[in-house]
Design a protein around this motif. Structure first.
Motif, PDB file in Angstrom:
ATOM      1  N   GLY A   1       0.825  -1.187   0.000  1.00  0.00           N
ATOM      2  CA  GLY A   1       0.000   0.000   0.000  1.00  0.00           C
ATOM      3  C   GLY A   1       0.866   1.245   0.000  1.00  0.00           C
ATOM      4  O   GLY A   1       2.077   1.173   0.188  1.00  0.00           O
ATOM      5  N   PRO A   2       0.253   2.430  -0.193  1.00  0.00           N
ATOM      6  CA  PRO A   2       1.030   3.688  -0.195  1.00  0.00           C
ATOM      7  C   PRO A   2       1.818   3.895   1.097  1.00  0.00           C
ATOM      8  O   PRO A   2       2.954   4.371   1.076  1.00  0.00           O
ATOM      9  N   ASP A   3       1.223   3.522   2.247  1.00  0.00           N
ATOM     10  CA  ASP A   3       1.928   3.688   3.516  1.00  0.00           C
ATOM     11  C   ASP A   3       3.141   2.763   3.590  1.00  0.00           C
ATOM     12  O   ASP A   3       4.186   3.139   4.144  1.00  0.00           O
ATOM     13  N   ASP A   4       2.984   1.546   3.053  1.00  0.00           N
ATOM     14  CA  ASP A   4       4.112   0.615   3.044  1.00  0.00           C
ATOM     15  C   ASP A   4       5.255   1.161   2.207  1.00  0.00           C
ATOM     16  O   ASP A   4       6.428   1.068   2.594  1.00  0.00           O
ATOM     17  N   LEU A   5       4.931   1.718   1.068  1.00  0.00           N
ATOM     18  CA  LEU A   5       5.968   2.243   0.187  1.00  0.00           C
ATOM     19  C   LEU A   5       6.695   3.408   0.850  1.00  0.00           C
ATOM     20  O   LEU A   5       7.929   3.503   0.792  1.00  0.00           O
ATOM     21  N   ALA A   6       5.950   4.274   1.497  1.00  0.00           N
ATOM     22  CA  ALA A   6       6.566   5.407   2.186  1.00  0.00           C
ATOM     23  C   ALA A   6       7.504   4.921   3.289  1.00  0.00           C
ATOM     24  O   ALA A   6       8.619   5.446   3.464  1.00  0.00           O
TER      25      ALA A   6
END
Length: 329
Positions: free
Chosen positions: A107-112
């Motif tokens: 997810g976007p949070d994981d990538l960040a």
């Protein structure tokens, strides 16, 4: 007949027991003919042991909870590299692979969080990073630049472990990633120490084809020259001393006929005396020459090879006709 109980599986006659440790002082008996034995009941009657409810099973932490713990550690300026929370980096990466080895979506949070982990010098091990890379699929290139930057910025020798993990996993990027080199990758391939931490990046230069060949020959020459200098100065003889050269040789072999323009330069390096004679005994050097276009009949048979001249030629010709990438090393 009575028996003295040692365990539910072992009964001995009282006369069989040694008394030097007073083991036979108290005896509990059962009838041999009873046909059954209740160990729990016997323990309840004769000891203060008791069955207690089993402890609650440990709950496996999920990805969000691990991610939250890691984020708090990264937010804490007082946290050091040996902070317990940062040991969760490996388990966090592991959550991107299911039981069958298939990748789970980021997810976007994981990538960040992934980008923060790569950039933070307190994170010193990245074992398992291939999991998130595979999970990203065609979008994994977003990790490419920060991974290269971390390897380039790694201190010598203290930053080696993180750099080696990241350098290895640069090889996990999707096919075609390195068809065009980034400036950072060009800089890394020109660094005689740090590129030894990224041999998979060197091997992946096959994606550039003939354009990569001159640089690969240069890596081989520089690596063995540096090794020769270090040995003359009695400096370290670490096992990764020419790992970059071996990766470059493998890439040249894999590129094969398309890299024929560097055959003369490659032969010059082999004839220069920089590469130890015992290393050149490895047949793969001859095979790489043949892959670049040198006639097999003109190849020098390794001095210590047990093959006859005809067998050597026959083997090499067969390997060329039935090319197997594994033969490149």
């Amino acid at each position: 007949m009575s028996y003295t109980l040692l365990s539910p599986w072992l009964r001995l006659r009282p006369t069989d027991l040694a008394t030097s440790f007073d083991w036979a002082r108290t005896r509990y008996t059962v009838e041999a003919a009873a046909g059954h034995f209740d160990p729990i009941g016997l323990l309840a009657e004769t000891t203060d042991l008791a069955l207690r409810p089993a402890a609650e099973p440990a709950v496996e932490p999920d990805r969000p909870s691990i991610a939250a713990t890691l984020a708090r550690a990264l937010d804490d300026p007082g946290a050091t590299a040996d902070a317990p929370a940062l040991r969760l980096v490996g388990p966090y990466f592991k959550t991107f692979e299911d039981a069958k080895g298939g990748a789970r979506k980021l997810g976007p949070d994981d990538l960040a969080l992934m980008l923060r982990l790569i950039a933070d010098p307190r994170v010193t091990r990245f074992h398992g990073l291939w999991g998130p890379i595979h999970a990203l699929g065609s979008e994994a290139g977003v990790l490419r630049a920060p991974m290269v930057a971390r390897v380039l910025g790694a201190a010598i020798p203290d930053g080696r472990w993180a750099a080696e993990d990241l350098g290895r996993d640069l090889g996990a990027m999707p096919a075609g990633t390195y068809a065009v080199l980034s400036p950072g990758e060009e800089q890394l391939l020109a660094d005689p120490v740090r590129r030894r931490w990224a041999p998979r990046l060197i091997e992946r230069q096959t994606e550039r084809g003939a354009a990569a060949a001159p640089g690969l020959v240069r890596i081989i020459a520089q690596s063995y020259e540096e090794l020769k200098r270090r040995r003359a100065d009695r400096q370290d003889r670490s096992s990764d001393g020419v790992i970059d050269a071996l990766a470059a040789r493998k890439a040249l072999c894999l590129i094969g006929p398309a890299a024929s323009s560097v055959l003369a330069d490659f032969e010059a390096v082999l004839a220069s005396g920089t590469i130890p004679a015992y290393s050149l005994e490895d047949w793969v050097w001859s095979f790489t020459l043949a892959r670049l276009g040198k006639p097999v009949a003109d190849l020098a048979k390794p001095e210590h090879s047990r093959l006859t001249r005809d067998e050597f030629v026959s083997r090499t010709e067969f390997a060329l006709r039935h090319f197997n990438p594994n033969r490149c090393g």
